[in-house]
Motif scaffolding. Structure first.
Motif, short mmCIF file in Angstrom:
data_model
loop_
_atom_site.label_atom_id
_atom_site.label_comp_id
_atom_site.label_asym_id
_atom_site.label_seq_id
_atom_site.Cartn_x
_atom_site.Cartn_y
_atom_site.Cartn_z
N THR A 115 -0.28 20.28 -11.03
CA THR A 115 1.01 19.06 -10.20
C THR A 115 1.98 18.35 -11.07
O THR A 115 2.37 17.17 -10.71
CB THR A 115 -0.52 18.03 -9.85
OG1 THR A 115 -1.22 17.81 -11.18
CG2 THR A 115 -1.48 18.31 -9.15
N ILE A 147 7.85 13.52 -13.10
CA ILE A 147 6.55 12.57 -12.61
C ILE A 147 7.00 11.20 -12.66
O ILE A 147 6.19 10.41 -12.00
CB ILE A 147 5.30 12.88 -14.01
CG1 ILE A 147 5.77 12.09 -15.18
CG2 ILE A 147 4.98 14.09 -13.90
CD1 ILE A 147 4.61 12.85 -15.69
N ARG A 148 8.09 11.06 -12.96
CA ARG A 148 8.78 9.57 -12.80
C ARG A 148 8.93 9.26 -11.37
O ARG A 148 8.93 8.17 -10.74
CB ARG A 148 9.92 8.86 -13.43
CG ARG A 148 9.67 9.19 -14.80
CD ARG A 148 11.36 9.15 -15.87
NE ARG A 148 11.90 9.96 -15.38
CZ ARG A 148 13.68 9.96 -15.69
NH1 ARG A 148 14.03 9.08 -16.21
NH2 ARG A 148 13.99 10.86 -15.03
N ARG A 149 9.27 10.07 -10.60
CA ARG A 149 9.98 10.05 -9.59
C ARG A 149 8.21 10.49 -8.10
O ARG A 149 8.14 11.11 -7.71
CB ARG A 149 10.61 11.51 -9.40
CG ARG A 149 12.45 10.63 -9.86
CD ARG A 149 12.72 11.96 -10.15
NE ARG A 149 13.91 12.34 -8.44
CZ ARG A 149 14.86 12.91 -8.42
NH1 ARG A 149 15.38 13.14 -8.96
NH2 ARG A 149 15.72 12.76 -7.36
N LEU A 150 7.45 9.08 -8.11
CA LEU A 150 6.57 9.06 -7.88
C LEU A 150 6.77 9.41 -5.94
O LEU A 150 6.01 10.00 -5.48
CB LEU A 150 6.10 8.95 -7.61
CG LEU A 150 5.54 7.65 -9.71
CD1 LEU A 150 4.37 6.90 -9.62
CD2 LEU A 150 4.15 9.21 -10.24
N GLU A 154 4.62 12.76 -4.37
CA GLU A 154 3.01 12.58 -3.89
C GLU A 154 3.21 13.06 -2.98
O GLU A 154 2.52 13.96 -2.09
CB GLU A 154 3.49 10.57 -3.66
CG GLU A 154 1.81 10.13 -2.73
CD GLU A 154 1.66 8.72 -2.48
OE1 GLU A 154 0.79 8.49 -2.31
OE2 GLU A 154 2.17 7.86 -3.71
N ASP A 192 4.84 6.10 -17.61
CA ASP A 192 5.22 7.90 -16.60
C ASP A 192 3.97 8.43 -16.24
O ASP A 192 3.64 8.16 -15.63
CB ASP A 192 6.10 8.16 -17.56
CG ASP A 192 7.63 7.52 -17.49
OD1 ASP A 192 7.25 5.94 -16.61
OD2 ASP A 192 8.46 7.95 -18.29
N LYS A 195 0.45 6.73 -14.78
CA LYS A 195 1.23 5.88 -13.04
C LYS A 195 0.58 7.60 -12.74
O LYS A 195 0.25 7.18 -11.35
CB LYS A 195 2.77 5.64 -13.46
CG LYS A 195 2.60 4.58 -13.84
CD LYS A 195 3.86 3.90 -13.64
CE LYS A 195 4.66 1.92 -13.90
NZ LYS A 195 5.73 1.57 -14.19
N TYR A 196 1.32 8.13 -12.63
CA TYR A 196 1.41 9.11 -12.29
C TYR A 196 0.30 9.98 -12.40
O TYR A 196 -0.53 10.73 -11.17
CB TYR A 196 2.23 10.69 -13.26
CG TYR A 196 2.47 12.06 -12.14
CD1 TYR A 196 3.19 11.48 -10.78
CD2 TYR A 196 2.06 13.06 -12.38
CE1 TYR A 196 2.64 13.46 -10.78
CE2 TYR A 196 2.26 14.66 -11.97
CZ TYR A 196 2.43 14.70 -10.51
OH TYR A 196 2.59 15.23 -9.80
N LEU A 199 -2.12 8.41 -9.95
CA LEU A 199 -1.66 8.72 -9.11
C LEU A 199 -2.71 9.62 -8.65
O LEU A 199 -2.94 10.19 -7.35
CB LEU A 199 -0.82 8.59 -8.63
CG LEU A 199 0.33 9.48 -7.27
CD1 LEU A 199 0.11 8.70 -5.77
CD2 LEU A 199 1.75 9.90 -6.94
#
Length: 291
Positions: A115, A147-150, A154, A192, A195-196, A199
């Protein structure tokens, strides 16, 4: 194969090696007592009665308990005969029929997926925009993801987890969950990563799947309440196994492997910590030596 970046150097383990059984020449001991004194316990490859936790109630997730036996196989023809309560296998190459066979035999199943890194050999590789792909992570054909670009990641990860659910898996092992500690090509921070990773756990839970935290030892205090188990590579070699104990204290399994040191050098220590430990080869084929 092993799916984490290669560490630059090895630190010697300080875990105690298993104690060998010492035969003492005492005339009062009969042969039967001698045999009992040198017995190391039940075959670690045999399922124990408490290995297989009861099926979760509707709407609840499976929760693997500390010390449960497991098999980790990501390459080669899947060997479904291994006497382990939990199988962690590749989510793409393992078929729905194989998952059903394992479940019919009473096994729990974990769906391995990357992931945190893009893999050019996966069937959905083209769905990941070029801008999401960063530096190589040390394995051919793989690159760290931004992984900042959720919002972009997603739906891509959700689709993969849908596949795991539809094949009948109980859980997911999301790999490459510590990009912020590596040269990813992006200015990633610990926040970051948190958060990822949160998620990722939510996407799994939304589908009724348990989620494992892969490595990422520094963030265990923040994430132990979010994830259902942990997966670790080489904590004995790097003298880090004690850092995984928050999962054990929470009643959650820690699935652990070593590649470069033999089982007789780490099993005593990891058994004491209640880790589910294996010696494996780097290709993560069927071969295993359980503690």
């Amino acid at each position: 194969m092993k799916r984490t970046s290669v560490r630059p150097s090895a630190r010697p383990s300080t875990l105690r090696s298993p104690r060998s059984c010492v035969r003492r020449r005492l005339l009062v001991l009969v042969p039967l007592l001698l045999l009992a004194a040198c017995t190391s316990g039940p075959d670690p490859d045999e399922d124990r009665p408490d290995d297989l936790s009861p099926a979760p109630a509707p709407g609840e997730r499976w929760q693997p308990a500390p010390g449960v036996s497991w098999q980790w196989q990501l390459t080669g023809k899947l060997d479904t005969s291994v006497k382990a309560a939990v199988y962690d296998v590749d989510g793409f190459t393992t078929t729905k029929e194989q998952v059903a066979e394992l479940k019919a035999a009473g096994r729990r199943t974990i769906c391995y997926l990357s992931t945190g890194a893009w893999e050019d050999f996966r069937p959905d590789a083209g769905a990941f925009p070029q801008a999401l792909r960063g530096e190589g992570n040390g394995w051919e054909g793989e690159r760290w993801l931004d992984i900042r670009r959720l919002a972009e990641l997603e739906p891509l990860i959700a689709k993969r987890f849908d596949m795991c659910r539809d094949k009948g898996f109980d859980a997911v092992e999301p790999d490459n969950m510590d990009a912020y500690r590596n040269k990813s090509g992006f200015p990633l921070t610990a926040e970051d990563q948190l958060k990822y990773n949160r998620l990722i756990a939510r996407l799994a839970h939304d589908r009724g799947l348990s989620a494992g935290l892969k490595n990422d030892l520094d963030q265990i205090p923040e994430l132990v309440g979010v994830f259902d188990f942990a997966v670790n590579e080489q904590c004995a070699q790097y003298d880090e196994c004690g850092r995984l104990t928050p999962f054990i204290a929470a009643g959650k399994a820690v699935f652990h492997v070593e590649y470069e040191i033999p089982a007789n050098r780490f099993c005593a220590g990891t058994r004491e910590l209640k880790l589910s430990s294996l010696e494996k080869k780097y290709d993560l084929g069927a071969w295993r030596k359980a503690c």
